[in-house]
Design an enzyme around this catalytic site. Structure first.
Site, PDB file in Angstrom:
ATOM      1  N   TYR A  14     -68.394 -30.402  20.456  1.00 24.72           N
ATOM      2  CA  TYR A  14     -69.200 -31.242  19.395  1.00 24.72           C
ATOM      3  C   TYR A  14     -69.541 -32.685  20.054  1.00 24.72           C
ATOM      4  CZ  TYR A  14     -68.424 -27.260  16.671  1.00 24.72           C
ATOM      5  OH  TYR A  14     -68.150 -26.084  15.984  1.00 24.72           O
ATOM      6  N   LYS A  51     -59.886 -19.558  25.514  1.00 26.02           N
ATOM      7  CA  LYS A  51     -60.645 -18.623  26.195  1.00 26.02           C
ATOM      8  C   LYS A  51     -60.343 -18.797  27.562  1.00 26.02           C
ATOM      9  CE  LYS A  51     -63.699 -15.364  26.054  1.00 26.02           C
ATOM     10  NZ  LYS A  51     -63.399 -13.891  25.515  1.00 26.02           N
ATOM     11  N   ASP A  56     -61.402 -14.587  20.930  1.00 27.93           N
ATOM     12  CA  ASP A  56     -61.789 -13.211  20.276  1.00 27.93           C
ATOM     13  C   ASP A  56     -60.741 -12.242  19.743  1.00 27.93           C
ATOM     14  OD1 ASP A  56     -61.076 -13.261  22.816  1.00 27.93           O
ATOM     15  OD2 ASP A  56     -62.774 -11.793  23.754  1.00 27.93           O
ATOM     16  N   ASP A  60     -63.039 -24.671  14.383  1.00 24.53           N
ATOM     17  CA  ASP A  60     -63.982 -24.795  13.329  1.00 24.53           C
ATOM     18  C   ASP A  60     -64.252 -23.308  12.766  1.00 24.53           C
ATOM     19  OD1 ASP A  60     -66.166 -25.360  11.816  1.00 24.53           O
ATOM     20  OD2 ASP A  60     -67.453 -26.253  13.277  1.00 24.53           O
ATOM     21  N   ASP A  94     -62.248 -21.548   9.158  1.00 23.60           N
ATOM     22  CA  ASP A  94     -63.137 -20.992   8.201  1.00 23.60           C
ATOM     23  C   ASP A  94     -62.754 -19.335   7.681  1.00 23.60           C
ATOM     24  OD1 ASP A  94     -64.369 -23.437   7.252  1.00 23.60           O
ATOM     25  OD2 ASP A  94     -66.258 -22.448   7.414  1.00 23.60           O
TER      26      ASP A  94
END
Ligand code: NAD
Length: 364
Positions: free
Chosen positions: A143, A193, A226, A250, A254
């Site tokens: 970001y 990852k 994942d 992020d 959520d």
């Protein structure tokens, strides 16, 4: 203690939930013999409407003069036609994060057994409820890395986002995870990852070294993003402290909020690198959800996330643990007694936003 707070309600349900939260904050501080001074300022769409920008100068000045920011949420359909860089969320929250070096987002994901019926997960998968904390790095990664878009020969177009992390950024967020895990069940799960991303390889190395050096008593585990996304649905109760980088956090936080019932119950703290007047981290405290335009202006929003954000503020930016717990207990009690807004009513008669706030206030 004297507490100075900048109150930024924002847009749509922001002012409604803030109006329910402030009396709770005022009462708990009054009872504890503390003095609170707070001033309210426009931000987001309200900032654009009042001053032509999402983070108006007087709002920023008030934040700079405060010990902490109690934030509502910003954005919504009224401003969505503005260019991306002027969008309320991007033009207010991102600069606030940068300005105050708010590098650590701490989100508790709490689902007591009494509220298990509000989770979309089948009750047999959450026999003991959920009690986890997601710690998300907030000022690095995709970001904030360099971005560009360019036209290529032949009419194609290329867009680039860059994911950058430094060792020092990973170390300081790891320290937040260590401090959090110490006060809990002592387990940190690093989500990354590392089978694909170079930044993740660095995260694994730095986090492992930091935990080994500073907190060898903690248990450190690694999970690919994942798999983490799946595990959070399959067995959410297995997590204690989840540590992760900006974009993964992020999305995962959520998902955690939804698994824990309703966004309307989820508070969050964004902690800064700089100390406030009380020697505690300056922080921005806000509900995890957005402005919920679909229910705004109808007295339907759940104010608990905003109320619990105030509790997080008392804990992290002022060290007022007893007062923070008193607020959390009052929310638990109201909800356990069946006082619920529509998002968590599960077939019961729902109360409105103002009545929910009042119910919490009465149980303080
Ligand atoms: P949202 O979180 O506002 O709403 C998603 C769903 O959750 C909606 O059905 C909404 O009614 C419900 N919900 C959220 N908070 C609730 C509450 N307190 N009580 C009851 N129900 C609640 O997400 P969205 O619809 O994707 O976004 C709406 C706007 O909010 C957008 O403009 C978005 O940019 C903005 N937003 C702002 C923030 C922020 O200020 N930090 C965060 C997320 C989204």
């Amino acid at each position: 203690m004297d507490l100075k707070i900048a109150v930024l309600p924002g847009d749509y349900i922001g002012p409604e939930v803030m109006a329910a939260a402030l009396p709770v904050l005022e009462q708990v501080l009054r009872k504890g013999g503390h003095s609170l001074s707070h001033s309210t300022h426009p931000v987001g769409g309200a900032g654009i409407d009042a001053h032509g920008k999402a983070l108006p100068d007087p709002t920023l000045a008030a934040c700079q003069a405060a010990d902490a920011i109690l934030f509502g949420s910003v954005g919504g359909p009224k401003w969505e036609k503005l260019p991306p860089q002027e969008q309320p969320e991007r033009a207010s929250l991102l600069p606030l994060r940068k300005r105050f070096s708010l590098f650590a987002n701490v989100r508790p994901g709490l689902l007591p057994k009494t509220l298990a019926d509000t989770s979309p997960i089948r009750p047999e998968r959450i026999p003991d409820g959920i009690d986890m904390v997601c710690i998300r790095e907030l000022t690095g990664g995709l970001y904030f890395g360099a971005k560009s878009t360019r036209d290529l020969e032949g009419g194609d177009v290329e867009a680039i986002d860059t994911m950058v992390y430094r060792k020092s950024e990973i170390e300081r967020i790891t320290d937040v995870a260590i401090a959090t895990a110490r006060g809990r069940r002592g387990r940190i799960t690093l989500v990354d990852k590392a089978n694909v991303l170079q930044t993740s390889v660095l995260w694994r190395k730095v986090v492992a070294e930091r935990v080994a050096a500073k907190a060898p008593e903690l248990k450190l585990e690694f999970l690919y993003i994942d798999n983490a996304a799946m595990q959070l649905v399959l067995r959410p109760g297995q997590f204690d402290v989840v540590l992760t980088e900006n974009m993964f956090g992020d999305i995962l936080s959520d998902e955690m909020a939804v698994v824990c019932g309703s966004l309307g119950m989820m508070a969050s703290a964004s902690l800064g690198a700089v100390a406030n007047r009380h020697g505690r981290p300056f922080g921005l405290y806000e509900p995890s959800g957005g402005t919920a335009p679909d229910i705004a202006g109808q007295d339907k929003a759940n104010p608990c996330a905003q109320i619990l954000s105030a509790a997080l503020m008392l804990r992290h930016s002022f060290g007022l643990e007893d007062e923070a717990r008193a607020i959390e207990r009052a929310v638990d009690r109201a909800v356990a007694e069946g006082v619920r807004t529509a998002d968590i009513a599960g077939g019961r008669t729902a109360v409105g936003c103002a009545a929910m706030g009042k119910a919490v206030l009465e149980r303080l």
